[in-house]
Each structure stands twice: as C-alpha cells, then as structure tokens.
Enzyme design. Structure first.
Site, short mmCIF file in Angstrom:
data_model
loop_
_atom_site.label_atom_id
_atom_site.label_comp_id
_atom_site.label_asym_id
_atom_site.label_seq_id
_atom_site.Cartn_x
_atom_site.Cartn_y
_atom_site.Cartn_z
N GLU A 404 2.92 -18.43 12.42
CA GLU A 404 4.18 -19.16 12.19
C GLU A 404 4.35 -20.37 13.11
O GLU A 404 5.44 -20.66 13.58
CB GLU A 404 5.39 -18.22 12.36
CG GLU A 404 5.28 -16.87 11.71
CD GLU A 404 5.23 -16.92 10.19
OE1 GLU A 404 5.28 -18.02 9.62
OE2 GLU A 404 5.13 -15.85 9.57
N GLY A 405 3.25 -21.06 13.37
CA GLY A 405 3.28 -22.18 14.32
C GLY A 405 2.99 -21.64 15.70
O GLY A 405 3.67 -20.74 16.18
#
Length: 593
Positions: A404-405
């Site tokens: 997620e990043g």
C-alpha cells in the site's frame, strides 16, 4: 460513540485541540459490533485454523471455499451497500472484522485484499450497472476480486505505469497491453481492477474479468511470508475489455488508485492491531510456561519490559486506528451510492483523511514488526522454529512496510499533503507557525502538574509547538525545495506521527477516566504516561536533527535554545510503570487495554 465536529479537517490535529468525546475508541463499541467480532473469531477458530497447514501450502480450492463461507456469514460484505447485496456497515464495524481476521494469518490477506482494495473501487466509483453486475457476487464471495496497480518498473511511482489501453476501431472495446506484478489473489480471482494508460497517456481504471481473451497469468511468486496468499503476475496481450468496464472516467484513474490506497493503508493498520494482539498472547503464554534458572521467564524484569512495551505499542495503534475509523465514518455516512456523483463525493471524502491513513499505516506496520520481533526474542531459539506461530507472524509482518505504498513514500506524503492543504487555504498552518514565532521569544515559565495526565496534556501541546517551530523553520529556509529534502520531510512526518499517536492514546485514556474512574482506567493511564514520555523524547530528537540540517553557527545555537524551552519536563519513572503494565499482561496472558 464520540460525536465528531462538523467534518473535522484532515491534518488539523497538528494545530487544533481535540476533545475526548470527539473520537471513537474501542470502549465505545456497541453490542452489535462486538457480535461481529465474535462471529469473526468463531469462524476463524472453527473453519480456518483447523486447515492452517493446508492453507499455508497455497490450496486455492480451500481458500476460495473458506472465503465463500466467510461471505455467507457476512464477513465479505461489510463495506458493500445493502442495495447491492451487502451489509453496508459503518467503518468501525468493518475495521473490527478486519482486526479480528488477522488471526487467520495470510488467509486474512486474501479476504482483506478482496473486501478492501478489490471491491471498494466498484463500491465507490462504479456505475449503477457495474455495481448491480458485480457487487452482489463480490459481497458473498461467489466472485473474488484482485487489485492490479504495480508493474515491473513502477511500484511507488504508480503513474509511471506502462500498461496501455487503446479504443478498438469499432468503439466496443479497450485493448490492453502490458503486465502487472505482485497481484494478491491473482491465482483464483474472477474480477481484476486494472490500471492502464489510454493511448499511453491517460491513466485509467478498468474492470477485467478472468476469462477475457488476451489476459493470462504468470506463475506463483515464492515469498518470504504470507505463503497462504496467491501472488502472481498478469499479462495483457491485446486483451479486449468492453467499454462498459471502464471504471470512472478516462484519465481519472489516479483518483481511484490513490483513494483506494488510502483506505487500504487504514485497513492494513487494523490488521496490524490484530496481529500484534495475537503476538502478545502467544508470547505471554509462552513466557509463563518456559522456565529457566528454576522459574518462569515471565518473572524476569527484562522479559516483562518486552511484554509491557509490546502492549503499549498495541494500545497506541489500536487507539489511532479506531479514531481514524470514526473520522472516515463521519465523512462518508451521508454518501449516496446511487448518485451519479458518488465517485467524486467518495474521492473527496476519503482524500480528506489521506494524512491520517498514511500515519496509521506507517505507525502500525512498524509497531507490529517490533512486537513480532520481541515475540520471537521471548521465545528464544524456539521463536526461530516454524512449529511456533510467532515465527510466521514475524515473517508475515514484514510485507506491511512495503504494501500500500512503502513507508518511505508515505513519510513523504504525510507532510507533503499537509503543506498542500495549507497552501489551498484548508488549514491555517502557516499563520499558526508565524504566530508561534512571537510566543517563542517570551520566556516559557516552569510548570507543575498535579492532576492525572495533566503533564501528558501539556507535553502534547508542546509537541505541536515543536512541530510548528521546526516545520516553519524548514519552510522559511528551503521554501519549495523542501520536496527534494527527503530527510527533513521524513523527520516532519515522524513528528506528525508521534503527535497523532500521542494524542490518540491520551484522548482515549481521558475519555475512559471521564466515563469510569481513575482507578478503573489505571492501565490506560500508565500506558499513556509511558508512551507520552518516549514519544516526546523522539520528538526532541527529530527536531534537533532537522534544525541541525537547516542551520549552523549562532543561528543553530539560538534555535536549539528555543527548542530547549519547549522540551522542559519532569520525567516519570517508566521502569516502574512498565513493571505494572507487564504484571497485567503476564497475569492475563493476553493484550490488556
């Protein structure tokens, strides 16, 4: 539940005070919400854990079968509106489910990827036809979803995607060419949310079905952890996707991608809370039965210190996660999913708390890593053996700092997004920083604190001033070049993370004291005291490092003298407090709030 003021501005916590009644805490859970937690727990214990070993060998058929059972219980439909076959639960309820599911190891990841980043793009951004076609089956698990953003050459740089989409001559299809990597659920998903650039330029999202001609899968990746989840690459060779499967508008795929990632970051944090609670339970139980030198290792102070610190970290992240769930609930509660503007409204609402979502992700993923690591250490050599589940929790936890990043990207986003909000006039950040300059020239008198958590409340105020002082200095010194000063941005992010964490823990403890008593809130009070002192020490360290990177000579000495004024406090005996907290964890053999 705490009432939230009229749409609290995201990021405002660094400059505004928040009252305890404005936040949601686990102590606010309703009977219905506790019932969802119990249903989830029973499902894991009776349906998932008996097949744990088989799942770890990546049995697609079993995974899908269990996901469908979860769907029958409503565990897959919490975020799907009732109009499309879901339960349409509030975000606090779906967060509870997400947290409890963590005990199912990487099976929880398969479910989480499906209900979160796999299904939510259609919930928030789909047309009425797309919602009616896909959501009922996704809600029950009749169809499984996957989210497809990462490519071989673009991970954090999502907009650098090279997969292309070109409208066919007859205008009936978008023809996709390219590839994706590291796609969770790829091995058995039926519906794929795929990002591609229309005409090589306009970043857009598409709903791609598994049997689409020209669409194929590569082999399973051999991973360090999360072994029960499917992770495979995807290939598109003139894959014909019907134009009706364009999700949102051409060229607006970034609105979907980044806002769904925001929700994904928040949900990941909830899973980390569940994982940390399980690690504490496993470690405490082991420490009570493992004997050395003729007594259980839980009786040794250094083992107790570890358990106390694991418990405090989990208390803080739990406080942050449910506070954020309350914020997201409040901003999305009036969303009309049937409205043609639902996508724009969703994007605006979710983006409001992008800062908080990133903060949750970074803090929770790093806290879980620390908790898992100490869990292994408490087990000694046995913690390195696969027979003991703490070994798997340790391996599985590592991906969270990348998912997620990456945490590095999120650290750049946190202050960067705050500054953008300030420049747009959404937050009086610059004005507050300027006003503080005059205040700092005056002598800050010494203070004494008699009431419970009074000093902690004061230190929170000082932490916010330290952030404004250092952040204001950075903006004055480097201006727009701050984007390239990644070390400074990272420090500012860490300061914001500490403030949000400290405040969330403090507000939760204050809320509980007001509802019960000091005596019945003793554990929360002690954990808040310890975390506040340690967070404040980290704040001072980040501030010194940043000021030293910005200034030198007499100017630096002046800045450091100002910082010294802001960091005066009387330390508390954290050793004694941790012994008290540890005693409760050891006695209860599980996480203690």
């Amino acid at each position: 539940m705490g009432s939230v003021r009229d749409k609290m501005v995201g990021g405002s916590f660094v400059i505004e005070d928040v009252s305890p009644e404005e936040i949601v805490t686990p102590e606010d859970f309703t009977e219905e919400q506790r019932m969802f937690a119990e249903t989830t727990r029973q499902f894991i214990e009776t349906e998932v854990l008996p097949h744990d070993e088989q799942l770890e060998k990546l049995d697609y058929e079993l995974t899908v079968k269990l996901m469908r059972k979860a769907g029958e219980l409503g565990l897959m439909s919490s975020d799907v509106p009732e109009a499309y076959g879901g339960l349409g639960l509030d975000k606090v309820s779906s967060t509870i489910i997400n947290e409890v599911l963590a005990a199912a190891s990487s099976f929880a990841l398969s479910v989480g990827a499906h209900v979160g980043i796999g299904t939510l793009p259609i919930v928030f951004f789909g047309t009425q036809e797309q919602k009616k076609k896909y959501l009922p089956d996704l809600a029950t698990g009749a169809k499984i979803a996957a989210y497809c953003l990462t490519e071989p050459t673009s991970g954090s740089d999502a907009l650098g995607a090279k997969t292309t989409a070109k409208l066919s001559a007859d205008g009936q299809y978008y023809i996709l060419n390219g590839s994706k990597v590291f796609i969770t659920n790829a091995g058995f998903a039926d519906v794929f949310i795929v990002y591609a650039k229309v005409d090589g330029q306009h970043f857009s999202a598409f709903i791609v079905e598994r049997d689409t001609p020209g669409f194929s899968l590569g082999p399973e990746e051999k991973k360090m952890g999360i072994k029960a989840s499917s992770t495979r690459p995807l290939f598109f060779e003139d894959a014909h996707v019907p134009v009706a499967n364009l999700l949102g508008e051409v060229g607006k795929g970034h609105l979907i991608a980044f806002n769904i990632l925001n929700i994904g970051r928040f949900k990941l944090g909830a899973g980390c809370v569940g994982g940390a609670k399980e690690a504490i339970q496993i470690a405490a139980q082991y420490a009570n039965v493992r004997t050395q030198f003729g007594k259980p290792i839980s009786s040794f102070p250094l083992m107790g210190k570890k358990l106390a610190e694991m418990n405090i970290a989990t208390y803080v992240m739990e406080s942050m996660i449910y506070r954020t769930a309350g914020l997201i609930d409040d901003i999305l509660k009036d969303l009309d999913h049937a409205s043609p503007d639902a996508g724009k409204q969703s994007a605006k609402g979710i983006a409001e708390y992008a800062i908080e979502c990133s903060i949750n992700k970074v803090f929770a993923s790093e806290a879980l890593d620390k908790v898992a690591d100490e869990g292994v250490q408490i087990h000694g050599g046995y913690g390195f053996i696969q027979e003991y589940k703490i070994e798997r929790i340790y391996r599985d936890s590592r991906i969270n700092r990348i998912f997620e990043g990456t945490n590095e990207i999120n650290r750049l986003l946190i202050p960067g997004t705050l500054l953008k909000k300030a420049l747009k006039g959404e937050l009086p950040l610059i004005q507050k920083a300027e006003a503080l300059q005059g205040e700092l020239l005056q002598l800050i008198p010494g203070q004494s604190f008699d009431g419970v958590l009074e000093q902690e409340r004061h230190l929170l105020q000082m932490a916010k001033k330290i952030f404004l002082f250092v952040g204001g200095t950075a903006i004055q010194k480097v201006g727009t070049r701050i984007e390239s000063e990644q070390e400074i941005l990272s420090n500012l992010a860490d300061m914001m993370i500490q403030i949000y964490a400290l405040e969330s823990a403090l507000l939760r403890a204050e809320k509980q004291i007001a509802r019960t008593s000091e005596a019945r809130s003793e554990n929360l009070i002690q954990m808040t005291q310890v975390f506040t002192q340690e967070a404040f020490e980290r704040m001072e360290s980040y501030a010194k490092e940043t000021l030293t990177a910005l200034e030198s000579g007499d100017t630096l000495r002046t800045q450091l003298s100002v910082l010294k004024k802001l960091t005066r406090y009387t330390p508390v005996n954290t050793t004694a407090l941790k012994r008290d907290i540890a005693a409760r964890v050891i006695r209860g053999e599980k996480y203690q709030s």
